[in-house]
Design a protein around this motif. Structure first.
Motif, PDB file in Angstrom:
ATOM      1  N   ARG A 144      41.477  77.230  11.891  1.00 44.00           N
ATOM      2  CA  ARG A 144      42.381  76.105  11.649  1.00 44.00           C
ATOM      3  C   ARG A 144      43.644  76.496  10.887  1.00 44.00           C
ATOM      4  O   ARG A 144      44.450  75.631  10.541  1.00 44.00           O
ATOM      5  CB  ARG A 144      41.647  75.016  10.845  1.00 44.00           C
ATOM      6  CG  ARG A 144      40.482  74.382  11.598  1.00 44.00           C
ATOM      7  CD  ARG A 144      39.782  73.371  10.714  1.00 44.00           C
ATOM      8  NE  ARG A 144      38.750  72.637  11.426  1.00 44.00           N
ATOM      9  CZ  ARG A 144      37.955  71.723  10.871  1.00 44.00           C
ATOM     10  NH1 ARG A 144      38.088  71.430   9.572  1.00 44.00           N
ATOM     11  NH2 ARG A 144      37.041  71.106  11.589  1.00 44.00           N
ATOM     12  N   LEU A 145      43.841  77.781  10.676  1.00 43.06           N
ATOM     13  CA  LEU A 145      44.881  78.241   9.749  1.00 43.06           C
ATOM     14  C   LEU A 145      46.270  77.716  10.098  1.00 43.06           C
ATOM     15  O   LEU A 145      47.023  77.325   9.219  1.00 43.06           O
ATOM     16  CB  LEU A 145      44.896  79.772   9.701  1.00 43.06           C
ATOM     17  CG  LEU A 145      45.874  80.416   8.717  1.00 43.06           C
ATOM     18  CD1 LEU A 145      45.591  79.954   7.293  1.00 43.06           C
ATOM     19  CD2 LEU A 145      45.792  81.939   8.805  1.00 43.06           C
ATOM     20  N   GLY A 166      47.178  74.416   3.411  1.00 44.67           N
ATOM     21  CA  GLY A 166      48.011  74.888   4.499  1.00 44.67           C
ATOM     22  C   GLY A 166      49.196  73.963   4.703  1.00 44.67           C
ATOM     23  O   GLY A 166      49.237  72.860   4.164  1.00 44.67           O
ATOM     24  N   LEU A 167      50.175  74.401   5.466  1.00 48.24           N
ATOM     25  CA  LEU A 167      51.343  73.579   5.756  1.00 48.24           C
ATOM     26  C   LEU A 167      50.938  72.370   6.582  1.00 48.24           C
ATOM     27  O   LEU A 167      50.178  72.496   7.543  1.00 48.24           O
ATOM     28  CB  LEU A 167      52.388  74.388   6.524  1.00 48.24           C
ATOM     29  CG  LEU A 167      53.076  75.535   5.773  1.00 48.24           C
ATOM     30  CD1 LEU A 167      54.010  76.273   6.723  1.00 48.24           C
ATOM     31  CD2 LEU A 167      53.845  75.014   4.570  1.00 48.24           C
ATOM     32  N   SER A 223      51.326  84.515   5.202  1.00 52.69           N
ATOM     33  CA  SER A 223      52.189  83.802   6.142  1.00 52.69           C
ATOM     34  C   SER A 223      52.842  82.650   5.400  1.00 52.69           C
ATOM     35  O   SER A 223      52.590  82.446   4.200  1.00 52.69           O
ATOM     36  CB  SER A 223      51.388  83.274   7.339  1.00 52.69           C
ATOM     37  OG  SER A 223      50.543  82.202   6.951  1.00 52.69           O
ATOM     38  N   SER A 224      53.644  81.876   6.096  1.00 47.39           N
ATOM     39  CA  SER A 224      54.291  80.719   5.467  1.00 47.39           C
ATOM     40  C   SER A 224      53.293  79.728   4.910  1.00 47.39           C
ATOM     41  O   SER A 224      53.615  78.962   3.997  1.00 47.39           O
ATOM     42  CB  SER A 224      55.204  80.009   6.493  1.00 47.39           C
ATOM     43  OG  SER A 224      56.282  80.828   6.863  1.00 47.39           O
ATOM     44  N   GLU A 225      52.073  79.734   5.449  1.00 47.10           N
ATOM     45  CA  GLU A 225      51.037  78.828   4.968  1.00 47.10           C
ATOM     46  C   GLU A 225      50.824  78.969   3.457  1.00 47.10           C
ATOM     47  O   GLU A 225      50.443  78.010   2.781  1.00 47.10           O
ATOM     48  CB  GLU A 225      49.714  79.102   5.695  1.00 47.10           C
ATOM     49  CG  GLU A 225      49.767  79.016   7.203  1.00 47.10           C
ATOM     50  CD  GLU A 225      49.850  77.598   7.719  1.00 47.10           C
ATOM     51  OE1 GLU A 225      49.572  76.653   6.949  1.00 47.10           O
ATOM     52  OE2 GLU A 225      50.197  77.430   8.905  1.00 47.10           O
ATOM     53  N   PHE A 263      41.008  80.597   1.792  1.00 41.43           N
ATOM     54  CA  PHE A 263      42.321  80.391   2.402  1.00 41.43           C
ATOM     55  C   PHE A 263      43.131  81.687   2.380  1.00 41.43           C
ATOM     56  O   PHE A 263      43.729  82.086   3.389  1.00 41.43           O
ATOM     57  CB  PHE A 263      43.050  79.275   1.645  1.00 41.43           C
ATOM     58  CG  PHE A 263      44.439  78.980   2.121  1.00 41.43           C
ATOM     59  CD1 PHE A 263      44.705  78.736   3.458  1.00 41.43           C
ATOM     60  CD2 PHE A 263      45.496  78.912   1.221  1.00 41.43           C
ATOM     61  CE1 PHE A 263      45.995  78.443   3.899  1.00 41.43           C
ATOM     62  CE2 PHE A 263      46.774  78.617   1.636  1.00 41.43           C
ATOM     63  CZ  PHE A 263      47.024  78.386   2.981  1.00 41.43           C
ATOM     64  N   HIS A 264      43.115  82.356   1.236  1.00 37.99           N
ATOM     65  CA  HIS A 264      43.782  83.648   1.125  1.00 37.99           C
ATOM     66  C   HIS A 264      43.169  84.644   2.093  1.00 37.99           C
ATOM     67  O   HIS A 264      43.883  85.363   2.822  1.00 37.99           O
ATOM     68  CB  HIS A 264      43.660  84.157  -0.315  1.00 37.99           C
ATOM     69  CG  HIS A 264      44.300  85.484  -0.550  1.00 37.99           C
ATOM     70  ND1 HIS A 264      43.873  86.349  -1.528  1.00 37.99           N
ATOM     71  CD2 HIS A 264      45.318  86.118   0.075  1.00 37.99           C
ATOM     72  CE1 HIS A 264      44.610  87.437  -1.501  1.00 37.99           C
ATOM     73  NE2 HIS A 264      45.491  87.323  -0.550  1.00 37.99           N
TER      74      HIS A 264
END
Length: 341
Positions: free
Chosen positions: A28-29, A37-38, A77-79, A237-238
């Protein structure tokens, strides 16, 4: 014996649960719906930078006085900037513009040889030229880890008309000299590490199959040694972003961080205001790396976040957002002073 077996069974069950959660978070990243996340993007797209598709994301007023350009770190990433973007979302005077540099996130995968800081800075510049009108407002550049060195490279090499719009910078957990000069990253220079990365480059598919298994061991190690994550969700998440990074990017940027420095950015950096932020427990880019930047950048303020590690943007997001607010306020004042009466 019975008690020991119960403990062992519970441990195995927890490992399976963590593994399943890790896989789900990885899947789901980039859906731009899942937290962390964004989420709720106002615009997104790609820019073609000499045949490489560079993904960008926007949140906020497209006519804002200040645009914050976020540049993520190594194997992220931008996330990773989700907390800071949410913090700025309600401000009508600020737009967030995020870039996945080549080989990361939603941008094109490229060979290891094309994973250079110069190329990554050119990716960010290509997005700026595409998304920010020439008569637009001020720019604040924000970079974490590898992204901080990319930010310095961008500041140093940007065309004059773009540089003149940059009002401030926030450099987080980064370095102006080679990453391998100080801290635990000195191991990057070892022959053992070189042999390991060479093996990854030769047989990437074999190592790809091992990544999820390794993550189950690496995650608690990262938590205990590298970072100070208060919640397993943040750690996972990381780890999901680490797992999402293709191996050529892992190897290519590894080589860059070993050898690259950005001392030549000093002349232009002196013309900007900003802050350098570091976690007190950062063993990847220790405090001495940030102090070296401040020695070359007289107009900056050094902030040390007590108890935080290298992933301070996820560990202590409120303090990073506070630093960002201060720099944006200074940029807005600069924009007002430079406007015609």
């Amino acid at each position: 014996m019975y008690k020991r077996n119960r403990i062992a069974a519970a441990y195995r069950g927890q490992r399976r649960k963590n593994r399943a959660a890790q896989r789900l978070l990885h899947q789901r990243l980039h859906d731009h719906e899942t937290s962390p996340g964004l989420q709720n993007l106002d615009a997104e797209g790609e820019v073609d930078n000499e045949g490489v598709d560079i993904a960008w994301f926007e949140v906020g007023n497209p006519n804002a006085d200040v645009t914050v350009v976020f540049i993520h770190g190594y194997c992220l990433s931008s996330e990773a900037w989700c907390d800071q973007v949410e913090h700025l979302r309600s401000r009508s005077d600020v737009r967030s513009l995020l870039v996945d540099v080549r080989g990361h996130g939603m941008s094109s995968r490229v060979p290891a040889a094309d994973c250079t800081i110069d190329d990554a800075a050119d990716d960010v510049l290509a997005v700026i030229l595409e998304r920010l009108p020439k008569d637009g407002g001020r720019i604040v550049v924000v970079g974490h880890s590898l992204g901080g060195m990319i930010a310095l490279n961008l500041i140093r090499r940007a065309p004059q008309d773009i540089f003149e719009r940059i009002s401030g910078a926030l450099l987080i957990s980064t370095s102006m000299r080679r990453f391998a000069d100080k801290g635990v990253t000195r191991v990057l220079q070892s022959s053992i590490a070189e042999a390991f990365y060479s093996a990854i480059d030769r047989v990437p598919q074999k190592f790809n199959r091992l990544r999820f298994a390794v993550a189950q061991i690496a995650a608690p190690t990262i938590a205990a040694v590298v970072a100070g994550f208060p919640k397993m969700e943040r750690l996972q998440f990381h780890t999901a972003m680490l797992l999402d990074t293709p191996l050529p990017s892992f190897v290519g940027y590894f080589d860059e961080l070993t050898d690259h420095s950005e001392f030549e950015a000093q002349e232009r950096l002196q013309k900007l205001q900003g802050q350098v932020v570091i976690g007190s427990m950062d063993i990847i880019t220790p405090k001495s790396q940030s102090e070296a930047i401040c020695e070359k950048w007289n107009n900056c303020e050094l902030k040390v976040i007590d108890g935080s590690g290298h992933m301070v943007i996820l560990e202590e997001p409120e303090q990073i957002s506070e630093a960002l607010d201060e720099i944006i306020s200074a940029a807005a004042i600069s924009n007002h002073q430079d406007s015609p009466a």
